[in-house]
Enzyme design. Sequence first.
Site, short mmCIF file in Angstrom:
data_model
loop_
_atom_site.label_atom_id
_atom_site.label_comp_id
_atom_site.label_asym_id
_atom_site.label_seq_id
_atom_site.Cartn_x
_atom_site.Cartn_y
_atom_site.Cartn_z
N GLU A 1 0.58 -1.06 -0.61
CA GLU A 1 -0.42 -0.34 -0.07
C GLU A 1 0.60 1.05 0.31
OE1 GLU A 1 -2.88 0.37 3.44
OE2 GLU A 1 -2.81 2.34 2.31
N ARG B 1 6.23 -12.59 9.14
CA ARG B 1 6.20 -11.55 8.88
C ARG B 1 8.27 -11.98 9.28
NH1 ARG B 1 2.74 -8.03 8.40
NH2 ARG B 1 4.48 -5.45 9.18
N LYS C 1 5.37 0.60 8.27
CA LYS C 1 5.18 1.97 8.28
C LYS C 1 4.48 2.94 9.50
CE LYS C 1 3.42 0.29 4.68
NZ LYS C 1 2.64 0.29 3.11
#
Length: 567
Positions: A41, A276, A286
């Site tokens: 994103e 992850r 982020k």
Amino acid sequence: MKSNNFLKKIINSNLFSKKFINRLDNKGKILPKIITRFPPEPNGYLHIGHAKSIFINFGLAKLYKGKCNLRFDDTNPEKEKKEYILDIINSIKWLGFNLKYKKKKNIFYASDYFKKIYNITKKLILFNKAYIDEQNIKEIQKTRGTLIKKGINSPWRNRPIEESLNLFKKMRKGKYKNGSLCVRAKIDMLNSNINLRDPVIYRIRHIYHYKTKNKWCIYPTYIYAHPIEDALEYITHSFCTLEFADQRPFYNWVLKNLYKLKIFKKPLPKQYEFSRLNLTHTLTSKRKLKQLIKQNIVSGWDDPRLPTISGLRRRGYTPKSIKILCEKIGITKNNSFIEYKILENSLREDLEHKVPRIMVVLKPIKLIIDNLEKDKIINCIAPSYPKNHILYKKKYRKFLLTKNIWIEKEDFSENPSKDFFRLSLGNKVRLKYSYIIKCTKIDKDNNNNILAIHCIYYPNSNINNLNKNKYKVKSNIHWVSKKFAIKIEVRLFNHLFKNPKPNLNDKINKNSIEILKSYSEITLKKTKFKKIFQFERQGYFIYDKINHTIENPVFNRIVPLKNNIFK
Ligand code: ATP
Ligand code: MG
């Protein structure tokens, strides 16, 4: 990649069963057997965790001669910006991946599919698989239930199909306020998986989108748009991180229904999850990194202390070192923290034989060689690549020894412990690539601070002299001629968080940056500074891309040497 790469096993078995062979796109062109995608994103800069995902998606596509799409999942206009798009493209290229497939750009945007997704949703409503809900988000959350409490049907769930369809069209035309209506998938409010209790698939947002501008005021949710985007791009393997595992049933629900509606053909894309990457002493999210920037704790997304790709790049990490890290940690299904040291070791592994060495005194103290004449200049020579068997004999550097030199403060001790073998009163050491010296006295100021160290040198102890072995020393120290030194600024970095598994509330390490006035041997100037160097006995350093100039050189320490003895 490591043999425990279970994703490879999945691809191999799909290739073996010819699952994705002879597929055609909507223009009748044959599709690659493997198509993956990397779907960030554009709401921040990429970080080391994304690098793992990039190496998986782009790496596996390359390995199997398939294709990997970069797809911007830009369905959340509040947080998205062009600046982030540019960073993402640059970072992927810098990591070594091509953003073209057969000469065509393979960069896609979810926002380019808004019209298609809108039309598909109309069909889903007609198929009685979606409806317009008039409850607000709080009511929806409240009636969704919990792990132990079942959900409750919305009063609007069974409204006529035509009514939902009309409302949806009016929603698109901007007739309603933010949050007043939404579209929900019609699945099962009693399902044990909360994600299947009629999830919201479209919401109203009267807000400017960096790409589609004011064209849309309704946006599909990420979880709904994602499977559709995957199918539109003929993705074979949709790799994502473990937190999406609970969403997999919904991913499949969307595709199954669009298959029934003959919108998509089989074989449909399939989602697979991996763990992850979390690194100790830093944050890989982020949202959290954005906070550090907002609070001025760091200078920006490319601060050399951040694990962003642009920060790592400015710090001096190489694409290869990041690749080595990703290979070392492999691909698993267990979320865990990876020691920051593994990243540091990966850089050392990459650079050890590759970069030239020079001597730089980071924290200097003056040393006077009393028996060397004032104007005497002695030539010294040293291999630039002592550990590289090809360059070892070819590449040398020259520098000069003079009466006054700089040595490292920590290489001298007034009260040496038993295991301190470097310079102390009465003790001998070798000046690297040069002579043996013996400390005779020290000058101090009134506050007992050392001003200068006095030594004598032994003229027949030069490294190339046959008599050199007459002198036994236990230590070689680096040094720089005072007269010929180049003044440089050096920045040493430490972890931003002392806590190995930090969160945003943790205290910031006040000593995460240390700025030094240092001295380098003259070689640095000849290289125009633009290289990575190993500063002998210290570590790997690179010029700072933002603050460095030829007049005022600024260097960042990437990592110290593994056996660095300096604090
Ligand atoms: P963040 O929490 O940092 O915002 P995200 O998951 O929201 O991360 P996206 O932009 O949605 O970030 O991520 C793009 C892709 O990168 C996704 O497929 C995501 O799973 C993957 N990814 C993100 N963070 C990591 C990580 N730490 N380790 C591995 N893959 C990651
Ligand atoms: Mg996200």
